[in-house]
Each structure stands twice: as structure tokens, then as C-alpha cells.
Design a protein around this motif. Structure first.
Motif, PDB file in Angstrom:
ATOM      1  N   UNK A 132     -12.728 -22.322   5.780  1.00 42.39           N
ATOM      2  CA  UNK A 132     -14.189 -22.349   5.877  1.00 42.39           C
ATOM      3  C   UNK A 132     -14.777 -23.211   4.760  1.00 42.39           C
ATOM      4  N   UNK A 133     -14.365 -22.961   3.528  1.00 47.21           N
ATOM      5  CA  UNK A 133     -14.886 -23.734   2.402  1.00 47.21           C
ATOM      6  C   UNK A 133     -14.542 -25.216   2.537  1.00 47.21           C
ATOM      7  N   UNK A 134     -13.331 -25.514   3.010  1.00 45.91           N
ATOM      8  CA  UNK A 134     -12.925 -26.909   3.194  1.00 45.91           C
ATOM      9  C   UNK A 134     -13.666 -27.604   4.324  1.00 45.91           C
ATOM     10  N   UNK A 135     -14.202 -26.836   5.263  1.00 51.54           N
ATOM     11  CA  UNK A 135     -14.894 -27.437   6.408  1.00 51.54           C
ATOM     12  C   UNK A 135     -16.302 -27.901   6.064  1.00 51.54           C
ATOM     13  N   UNK A 136     -16.855 -27.395   4.972  1.00 52.50           N
ATOM     14  CA  UNK A 136     -18.248 -27.704   4.608  1.00 52.50           C
ATOM     15  C   UNK A 136     -18.515 -29.206   4.570  1.00 52.50           C
ATOM     16  N   UNK A 137     -17.613 -29.976   4.011  1.00 52.24           N
ATOM     17  CA  UNK A 137     -17.815 -31.424   3.878  1.00 52.24           C
ATOM     18  C   UNK A 137     -17.663 -32.167   5.198  1.00 52.24           C
ATOM     19  N   UNK A 138     -17.159 -31.503   6.229  1.00 51.26           N
ATOM     20  CA  UNK A 138     -16.851 -32.177   7.490  1.00 51.26           C
ATOM     21  C   UNK A 138     -17.720 -31.731   8.655  1.00 51.26           C
ATOM     22  N   UNK A 139     -18.460 -30.671   8.480  1.00 52.40           N
ATOM     23  CA  UNK A 139     -19.292 -30.149   9.563  1.00 52.40           C
ATOM     24  C   UNK A 139     -20.763 -30.437   9.289  1.00 52.40           C
ATOM     25  N   UNK A 140     -21.509 -30.580  10.361  1.00 52.21           N
ATOM     26  CA  UNK A 140     -22.955 -30.663  10.261  1.00 52.21           C
ATOM     27  C   UNK A 140     -23.438 -29.407   9.525  1.00 52.21           C
ATOM     28  N   UNK A 141     -24.400 -29.528   8.615  1.00 48.88           N
ATOM     29  CA  UNK A 141     -24.841 -28.356   7.846  1.00 48.88           C
ATOM     30  C   UNK A 141     -25.254 -27.155   8.700  1.00 48.88           C
ATOM     31  N   UNK A 142     -25.927 -27.394   9.810  1.00 53.47           N
ATOM     32  CA  UNK A 142     -26.330 -26.271  10.673  1.00 53.47           C
ATOM     33  C   UNK A 142     -25.118 -25.604  11.311  1.00 53.47           C
ATOM     34  N   UNK A 143     -24.137 -26.410  11.727  1.00 53.50           N
ATOM     35  CA  UNK A 143     -22.921 -25.853  12.313  1.00 53.50           C
ATOM     36  C   UNK A 143     -22.142 -25.074  11.258  1.00 53.50           C
ATOM     37  N   UNK A 144     -22.040 -25.626  10.053  1.00 52.86           N
ATOM     38  CA  UNK A 144     -21.339 -24.910   8.985  1.00 52.86           C
ATOM     39  C   UNK A 144     -21.990 -23.553   8.725  1.00 52.86           C
ATOM     40  N   UNK A 145     -23.307 -23.517   8.655  1.00 54.59           N
ATOM     41  CA  UNK A 145     -24.032 -22.268   8.415  1.00 54.59           C
ATOM     42  C   UNK A 145     -23.753 -21.254   9.525  1.00 54.59           C
ATOM     43  N   UNK A 146     -23.732 -21.724  10.769  1.00 48.13           N
ATOM     44  CA  UNK A 146     -23.457 -20.828  11.899  1.00 48.13           C
ATOM     45  C   UNK A 146     -22.033 -20.279  11.831  1.00 48.13           C
ATOM     46  N   UNK A 147     -21.065 -21.144  11.547  1.00 53.10           N
ATOM     47  CA  UNK A 147     -19.667 -20.700  11.450  1.00 53.10           C
ATOM     48  C   UNK A 147     -19.520 -19.740  10.272  1.00 53.10           C
ATOM     49  N   UNK A 148     -20.090 -20.090   9.128  1.00 55.06           N
ATOM     50  CA  UNK A 148     -19.986 -19.234   7.942  1.00 55.06           C
ATOM     51  C   UNK A 148     -20.571 -17.852   8.200  1.00 55.06           C
ATOM     52  N   UNK A 149     -21.689 -17.792   8.916  1.00 57.02           N
ATOM     53  CA  UNK A 149     -22.286 -16.480   9.195  1.00 57.02           C
ATOM     54  C   UNK A 149     -21.392 -15.655  10.106  1.00 57.02           C
ATOM     55  N   UNK A 150     -20.703 -16.291  11.045  1.00 55.36           N
ATOM     56  CA  UNK A 150     -19.801 -15.543  11.935  1.00 55.36           C
ATOM     57  C   UNK A 150     -18.533 -15.120  11.210  1.00 55.36           C
ATOM     58  N   UNK A 151     -18.036 -15.969  10.309  1.00 60.56           N
ATOM     59  CA  UNK A 151     -16.858 -15.593   9.522  1.00 60.56           C
ATOM     60  C   UNK A 151     -17.207 -14.400   8.626  1.00 60.56           C
ATOM     61  N   UNK A 152     -18.336 -14.473   7.975  1.00 60.31           N
ATOM     62  CA  UNK A 152     -18.731 -13.431   7.036  1.00 60.31           C
ATOM     63  C   UNK A 152     -19.219 -12.166   7.721  1.00 60.31           C
ATOM     64  N   UNK A 153     -19.623 -12.253   8.984  1.00 58.02           N
ATOM     65  CA  UNK A 153     -20.128 -11.083   9.709  1.00 58.02           C
ATOM     66  C   UNK A 153     -19.097  -9.973   9.803  1.00 58.02           C
ATOM     67  N   UNK A 154     -17.838 -10.322   9.864  1.00 63.42           N
ATOM     68  CA  UNK A 154     -16.789  -9.305  10.007  1.00 63.42           C
ATOM     69  C   UNK A 154     -16.157  -8.928   8.675  1.00 63.42           C
ATOM     70  N   UNK A 155     -16.724  -9.428   7.574  1.00 62.12           N
ATOM     71  CA  UNK A 155     -16.188  -9.056   6.257  1.00 62.12           C
ATOM     72  C   UNK A 155     -16.484  -7.582   5.994  1.00 62.12           C
ATOM     73  N   UNK A 156     -15.569  -6.864   5.377  1.00 59.45           N
ATOM     74  CA  UNK A 156     -15.815  -5.439   5.079  1.00 59.45           C
ATOM     75  C   UNK A 156     -16.886  -5.263   4.032  1.00 59.45           C
TER      76      UNK A 156
END
Length: 156
Positions: A132-156
Motif C-alpha cells: 500500500x505504501x509503495x503504491x502511493x507514488x504510482x496511483x492517482x491520489x484519489x485511487x490511492x485514498x480509496x484503496x487505503x481506506x479499504x485496506x485500513x477498514x479491516x484493521x483491528x
């Protein structure tokens, strides 16, 4: 993207080498030998997030590729399979030059190498977080934010 300048330099270098060979009638005889790196030193990562479209894909730096592979191989073997998650974020995929492949979703990593697939457990989700952190430089900022929110949504 970062690949364009590298490809252009490679094309220019090959073009100059080809032009030189044409004018001299041969390739350079005493060029310095370049030590080949292992096949596993290069990889591509992608994030599975779209339906019906190719996933965003980027090249990993050789050091990151090796470190990621070592991290995956160090994970304990598990028994659970990756869940079927439907639409939206479905994880990251890393494919190395030698054909090895890791599919990372939450705390489950499917690791295929040499025709064999193993499930690895990543309780801390360190591999997913690293991707996820490595993808930040390669994804559109809005897409990165969406992916990050879904990754973090399932964090305990």
C-alpha cells in the motif's frame, strides 16, 4: 511514470550500439562484463480494484522486489485460503521475473513458485501495508485514498 525515461535510455543505448556495430561491422569485443542479477530481482505489483479493467500496475525497484520476496518467504505457512471478496479492493498481486507470484489480501498471502502454491499467514498485515505504501507514488491520489481506506477498514 518512472519507466518511460528508463525505456528511452535503453532504446537510445541500443540504437547507438547498433549504429556503432553497423559502422564497424561487429559488436565491441572487449566490453566489460556486467554481472547478471538473479531473476527474482525484478517484479511488478498491481492492485486489484477495478472490475472489467486492467489493474494499475507498476515496477518495483530491485531492492524492494528482493525485500518483498524475502518478507513473503519468511511468513509462516497457513491453512486459510484467501476469501472471495467480490467487487472493490481485492488485494495486491506481485509477479517476479522468474514467474513467482504473491497475491496479498489482508492477512492471507497466496504464494506460487515453481508450480506450487502455498498459503502464508501475515497476522500483522505487514506485506499488504508495505505494498500500500509503495503504491502511493504510482496511483492517482484519489485511487490511492480509496484503496487505503479499504485496506485500513479491516484493521483491528
Amino acid at each position: 511514470m518512472k519507466r518511460a525515461p528508463r525505456i528511452l535510455r535503453l532504446a537510445l543505448g541500443l540504437g547507438l550500439l547498433g549504429a556503432w556495430a553497423c559502422t564497424t561491422g561487429s559488436a565491441p569485443a572487449d566490453t566489460a562484463r556486467v554481472e547478471e542479477k538473479p531473476m527474482a530481482s525484478r517484479a511488478q505489483a498491481s492492485v486489484e480494484v477495478f472490475s472489467g479493467r486492467e489493474p494499475p500496475t507498476w515496477a518495483l525497484a530491485p531492492d524492494e522486489s528482493r525485500a518483498l520476496r524475502e518478507a513473503v518467504e519468511a511468513l509462516p505457512v497457513g491453512t486459510r485460503s484467501r476469501p472471495d471478496v467480490g467487487l472493490g479492493y481485492r488485494g495486491f498481486t506481485v509477479t517476479w521475473e522468474d514467474g513467482a507470484r504473491a497475491t496479498v489480501y489482508r492477512d492471507v498471502v497466496e504464494y506460487a513458485v515453481g508450480g506450487r502454491t502455498q498459503v502464508r499467514e501475515d497476522a500483522s498485515r505487514a506485506v499488504e501495508e508495505r505494498l500500500l505504501l509503495g503504491s502511493r507514488a504510482h496511483l492517482d491520489p484519489e485511487l490511492f485514498t480509496a484503496v487505503a481506506s479499504q485496506v485500513q477498514a479491516a484493521q483491528p
